[in-house]
Design an enzyme around this catalytic site. Structure first.
Site, PDB file in Angstrom:
ATOM      1  N   SER A  39       0.850  -1.186   0.000  1.00 48.00           N
ATOM      2  CA  SER A  39       0.000   0.000   0.000  1.00 48.00           C
ATOM      3  C   SER A  39       0.894   1.247   0.000  1.00 48.00           C
ATOM      4  CB  SER A  39      -0.946  -0.067   1.198  1.00 48.00           C
ATOM      5  OG  SER A  39      -1.913   0.919   1.123  1.00 48.00           O
TER       6      SER A  39
ATOM      7  N   ARG B 252     -12.260   6.633   8.760  1.00 45.53           N
ATOM      8  CA  ARG B 252     -11.834   5.242   8.595  1.00 45.53           C
ATOM      9  C   ARG B 252     -12.855   4.453   7.777  1.00 45.53           C
ATOM     10  NH1 ARG B 252      -7.477   2.125   8.144  1.00 45.53           N
ATOM     11  NH2 ARG B 252      -7.734   0.082   9.055  1.00 45.53           N
TER      12      ARG B 252
ATOM     13  N   ASP C 186      -8.393  -4.696  -6.750  1.00 46.03           N
ATOM     14  CA  ASP C 186      -7.964  -3.506  -6.007  1.00 46.03           C
ATOM     15  C   ASP C 186      -8.227  -2.257  -6.842  1.00 46.03           C
ATOM     16  OD1 ASP C 186      -6.660  -1.559  -4.540  1.00 46.03           O
ATOM     17  OD2 ASP C 186      -4.717  -2.579  -4.484  1.00 46.03           O
TER      18      ASP C 186
ATOM     19  N   HIS D  33      -8.243  -4.030  -2.074  1.00 44.57           N
ATOM     20  CA  HIS D  33      -6.899  -3.575  -1.709  1.00 44.57           C
ATOM     21  C   HIS D  33      -6.296  -4.379  -0.556  1.00 44.57           C
ATOM     22  CE1 HIS D  33      -3.575  -0.911  -1.120  1.00 44.57           C
ATOM     23  NE2 HIS D  33      -3.963  -0.596   0.094  1.00 44.57           N
ATOM     24  N   ASP D  34      -7.114  -4.674   0.456  1.00 37.55           N
ATOM     25  CA  ASP D  34      -6.574  -5.374   1.625  1.00 37.55           C
ATOM     26  C   ASP D  34      -6.226  -6.834   1.344  1.00 37.55           C
ATOM     27  OD1 ASP D  34      -6.138  -3.458   3.521  1.00 37.55           O
ATOM     28  OD2 ASP D  34      -8.085  -3.673   4.507  1.00 37.55           O
TER      29      ASP D  34
HETATM   30  C1  LIG Z   1      -0.149  -2.542   7.598  1.00 27.80           C
HETATM   31  C2  LIG Z   1      -1.527  -2.498   7.921  1.00 27.80           C
HETATM   32  O1  LIG Z   1      -2.288  -2.392   7.058  1.00 27.80           O
HETATM   33  S1  LIG Z   1      -1.971  -2.607   9.513  1.00 27.80           S
HETATM   34  C3  LIG Z   1      -3.627  -2.335   9.616  1.00 27.80           C
HETATM   35  C4  LIG Z   1      -4.403  -3.569   9.338  1.00 27.80           C
HETATM   36  N1  LIG Z   1      -5.333  -3.326   8.301  1.00 27.80           N
HETATM   37  C5  LIG Z   1      -6.350  -2.562   8.454  1.00 27.80           C
HETATM   38  O2  LIG Z   1      -6.642  -2.030   9.465  1.00 27.80           O
HETATM   39  C6  LIG Z   1      -7.104  -2.352   7.206  1.00 27.80           C
HETATM   40  C7  LIG Z   1      -8.573  -2.460   7.321  1.00 27.80           C
HETATM   41  N2  LIG Z   1      -8.978  -3.803   7.192  1.00 27.80           N
HETATM   42  C8  LIG Z   1      -9.333  -4.508   8.273  1.00 27.80           C
HETATM   43  O3  LIG Z   1      -9.393  -3.985   9.348  1.00 27.80           O
HETATM   44  C9  LIG Z   1      -9.642  -5.937   8.075  1.00 27.80           C
HETATM   45  O4  LIG Z   1     -10.540  -6.247   9.103  1.00 27.80           O
HETATM   46  C10 LIG Z   1      -8.405  -6.834   8.170  1.00 27.80           C
HETATM   47  C11 LIG Z   1      -7.570  -6.623   6.907  1.00 27.80           C
HETATM   48  C12 LIG Z   1      -7.567  -6.495   9.395  1.00 27.80           C
HETATM   49  C13 LIG Z   1      -8.864  -8.280   8.309  1.00 27.80           C
HETATM   50  O5  LIG Z   1      -9.749  -8.601   7.276  1.00 27.80           O
HETATM   51  P1  LIG Z   1     -10.657  -9.917   7.349  1.00 27.80           P
HETATM   52  O6  LIG Z   1      -9.863 -11.062   7.864  1.00 27.80           O
HETATM   53  O7  LIG Z   1     -11.331 -10.050   6.026  1.00 27.80           O
HETATM   54  O8  LIG Z   1     -11.691  -9.601   8.506  1.00 27.80           O
HETATM   55  P2  LIG Z   1     -12.974  -8.691   8.408  1.00 27.80           P
HETATM   56  O9  LIG Z   1     -12.687  -7.434   7.683  1.00 27.80           O
HETATM   57  O10 LIG Z   1     -14.125  -9.493   7.933  1.00 27.80           O
HETATM   58  O11 LIG Z   1     -13.207  -8.292   9.920  1.00 27.80           O
HETATM   59  C14 LIG Z   1     -13.499  -9.267  10.863  1.00 27.80           C
HETATM   60  C15 LIG Z   1     -14.098  -8.606  12.105  1.00 27.80           C
HETATM   61  O12 LIG Z   1     -15.304  -7.897  11.751  1.00 27.80           O
HETATM   62  C16 LIG Z   1     -16.390  -8.426  12.500  1.00 27.80           C
HETATM   63  N3  LIG Z   1     -17.565  -8.421  11.643  1.00 27.80           N
HETATM   64  C17 LIG Z   1     -17.742  -9.084  10.489  1.00 27.80           C
HETATM   65  N4  LIG Z   1     -18.972  -8.817   9.985  1.00 27.80           N
HETATM   66  C18 LIG Z   1     -19.563  -7.965  10.846  1.00 27.80           C
HETATM   67  C19 LIG Z   1     -20.825  -7.317  10.860  1.00 27.80           C
HETATM   68  N5  LIG Z   1     -21.720  -7.498   9.905  1.00 27.80           N
HETATM   69  N6  LIG Z   1     -21.109  -6.496  11.910  1.00 27.80           N
HETATM   70  C20 LIG Z   1     -20.201  -6.304  12.900  1.00 27.80           C
HETATM   71  N7  LIG Z   1     -18.991  -6.896  12.927  1.00 27.80           N
HETATM   72  C21 LIG Z   1     -18.674  -7.713  11.911  1.00 27.80           C
HETATM   73  C22 LIG Z   1     -15.976  -9.834  12.868  1.00 27.80           C
HETATM   74  O13 LIG Z   1     -16.673 -10.297  13.994  1.00 27.80           O
HETATM   75  C23 LIG Z   1     -14.484  -9.653  13.133  1.00 27.80           C
HETATM   76  O14 LIG Z   1     -14.299  -9.102  14.399  1.00 27.80           O
HETATM   77  P3  LIG Z   1     -12.913  -9.278  15.200  1.00 27.80           P
HETATM   78  O15 LIG Z   1     -11.852  -8.573  14.350  1.00 27.80           O
HETATM   79  O16 LIG Z   1     -13.133  -8.597  16.502  1.00 27.80           O
HETATM   80  O17 LIG Z   1     -12.654 -10.743  15.305  1.00 27.80           O
HETATM   81  N1  LIG Z   2      -5.747  -1.159   5.324  1.00 28.70           N
HETATM   82  C1  LIG Z   2      -4.390  -0.769   5.408  1.00 28.70           C
HETATM   83  C2  LIG Z   2      -3.906  -0.298   4.099  1.00 28.70           C
HETATM   84  C3  LIG Z   2      -4.333   1.097   3.729  1.00 28.70           C
HETATM   85  O1  LIG Z   2      -3.668   1.537   2.613  1.00 28.70           O
HETATM   86  C4  LIG Z   2      -4.157   0.217   6.517  1.00 28.70           C
HETATM   87  O2  LIG Z   2      -5.094   0.641   7.167  1.00 28.70           O
HETATM   88  O3  LIG Z   2      -3.007   0.537   6.790  1.00 28.70           O
END
Ligand SMILES: CC(=O)SCCNC(=O)CCNC(=O)[C@H](O)C(C)(C)COP(=O)(O)OP(=O)(O)OC[C@H]1O[C@@H](n2cnc3c(N)ncnc32)[C@H](O)[C@@H]1OP(=O)(O)O
Ligand SMILES: N[C@@H](CCO)C(=O)O
Length: 401
Positions: A144, A214, A317, A350-351
């Site tokens: 990213s 966010r 993406d 993207h993720d």
């Molecule tokens: C370098 C970096 O990027 S660090 C930062 C990490 N990335 C991010 O923050 C980017 C944003 N993306 C996310 O936050 C994503 O959740 C990821 C990439 C961390 C994980 O993705 P996935 O494995 O596909 O999980 P998903 O997005 O479905 O999220 C799961 C969570 O949502 C919750 N959830 C899923 N559907 C629902 C819903 N309809 N209502 C409420 N909560 C829900 C699950 O219970 C789970 O909760 P938990 O994390 O407390 O266990």
């Molecule tokens: N989802 C990741 C990638 C954003 O570019 C983050 O929050 O850092």
């Protein structure tokens, strides 16, 4: 696995903006043992942290061990073989100096912290590596905006890395993403609790603004089809809460949808782990980045790089498209740099670079081992070994499927 976690004082740091601070602190983690020639710098994404792999760090939530499936003993970035360093970027809030840090007088910088750029991140990483005794890197890898950071290494320090890997990134953001980032920042600055960035001493923080920012970001990280598959138009379950934000009276008549519930949940988690001013600073840095800056074009910006490059992109993406990676590949090719643009079929959006390690790992592992000749590394110039088709870059826009 030998691991280290620390904060290094880099002393006076001159930012690209012309501002300076007296003591730039950089928080980092390292994994594995340095043998003089095996260092891999990992650059984190927008809201990531130095805690790239599972190891007892202070960071929490989603920024904790964010690439644990990729970095570790026996994994794609194998810490039995490589000395892996990941540093929190200036402007962020996981231990490196940023708006939430204290200035030399003991006050919180807030928005007096200098504006940061990707260039500042790259230079701070170079200074950190100098302190750790690391000269030339085996590789610099980033996802990213971390992938932009990795490309910046090829431009700024062309002799300092044998391999550059840019995952789900681009030479610059397109207008659609610039627009969404601008609206996200407005959500923060329009929150009365933001208070011109002066909220650190107060009980009231701009959490509503940061939550909306966010949510806009999170939508960018998913694809149209992954959202359809995951949520469709379903109503959220009976236990779902809809109290994150005030509702209009008519809301009681209509369903609170699964997709809203998901975004509310994700936003609630995010505001507990991230600082609103850092979000403003880091999105500004990402929006500002232009690989070609200071040069006539991308190819000239990369002309001095003599290593090899891998670009990984994902078909679903639309934040950083495969087309955008293809233009970076073309810039490397123009300089006769051995480059592979490996396109990964994925619906995730993207993720995908975070959640599909089984697709990211093999080309990354083999590239670190053998460059563009690596077994699992494919290039858009070659036919897909499985289907025989060309890897046609696909632009999955927000508004088309
Ligand atoms: C370098 C970096 O990027 S660090 C930062 C990490 N990335 C991010 O923050 C980017 C944003 N993306 C996310 O936050 C994503 O959740 C990821 C990439 C961390 C994980 O993705 P996935 O494995 O596909 O999980 P998903 O997005 O479905 O999220 C799961 C969570 O949502 C919750 N959830 C899923 N559907 C629902 C819903 N309809 N209502 C409420 N909560 C829900 C699950 O219970 C789970 O909760 P938990 O994390 O407390 O266990
Ligand atoms: N989802 C990741 C990638 C954003 O570019 C983050 O929050 O850092």
């Amino acid at each position: 696995m030998k691991t280290e976690s620390g904060t290094v004082d880099l002393g006076r740091f001159d930012f690209a903006s012309g501002d300076e601070i007296e003591n730039l602190q950089v928080a980092y983690e390292s994994y594995g043992e340095f043998d003089g020639d095996n260092a891999v710098l990992v650059c984190h994404a927008l809201t990531g942290s130095q805690n790239v792999a599972g190891y007892g760090s202070e960071t929490t939530g989603q920024a904790r061990a964010w690439w644990n499936d990729i970095v570790g003993p026996g994994k794609a970035i194998d810490t039995n073989e490589y000395y892996v360093v990941c540093a929190n970027i200036p402007g962020s809030c996981y231990g490196t100096s940023g708006p939430a840090s204290e200035d030399p007088e003991g006050d919180v910088y807030g928005t007096d912290f200098p504006p940061v750029t990707v260039d500042d991140w790259t230079r701070s990483q170079r200074l950190l590596l100098d302190q750790l005794g690391v000269g030339r890197l085996h590789a610099v890898v980033g996802g990213s905006v971390g992938g932009m950071n990795a490309l910046d290494w090829a431009k700024r320090y062309p002799d300092d890395a044998r391999y550059v890997v840019s995952v789900a990134a681009a030479a610059r953001l397109d207008a659609q993403c610039l627009a969404l980032d601008a609206v996200a920042r407005r959500a923060i600055t329009a929150d009365p609790n933001w208070n011109g960035g002066e909220y650190y001493g107060s009980d009231e923080r701009p959490t509503d603004g940061l939550a909306i920012a966010r949510q806009i970001g999170h939508i960018m990280y998913l694809s149209k089809s992954s959202m359809e598959q995951k949520f469709g138009r379903r109503a959220a379950g009976r236990d779902a809460r809809r109290d994150s934000f005030p509702s209009d009276p008519a809301a009681a008549f209509f369903p609170y949808r699964d997709v809203e519930s998901y975004l509310d949940y994700q936003a609630e988690k995010f505001v507990d782990r991230f600082d609103a001013n850092s979000y403003l600073y880091l999105t500004r840095a990402m929006d500002d980045y232009d690989l070609a800056e200071g040069y006539e074009d991308d190819a000239r910006a990369l002309a001095a790089f003599e290593g090899e490059a891998l670009l990984l992109s994902f078909t679903g993406d639309w934040h950083f498209t495969t087309e955008q990676s293809e233009t970076v590949a073309a810039a490397f090719r123009e300089n006769d740099v051995p480059v592979a643009h490996h396109v990964i079929e994925s619906d995730h959006g993207h993720d995908a670079f975070l959640v599909e390690p089984e697709k990211v790992g093999p080309p990354l592992r083999d590239f670190l081992d053998a460059g563009v000749e690596g077994r699992a590394v494919h290039d858009t110039d070659e036919p897909d070994p499985d289907t025989g088709n060309d890897f046609a870059p696909v632009h999955a826009s927000l508004f088309s499927q």
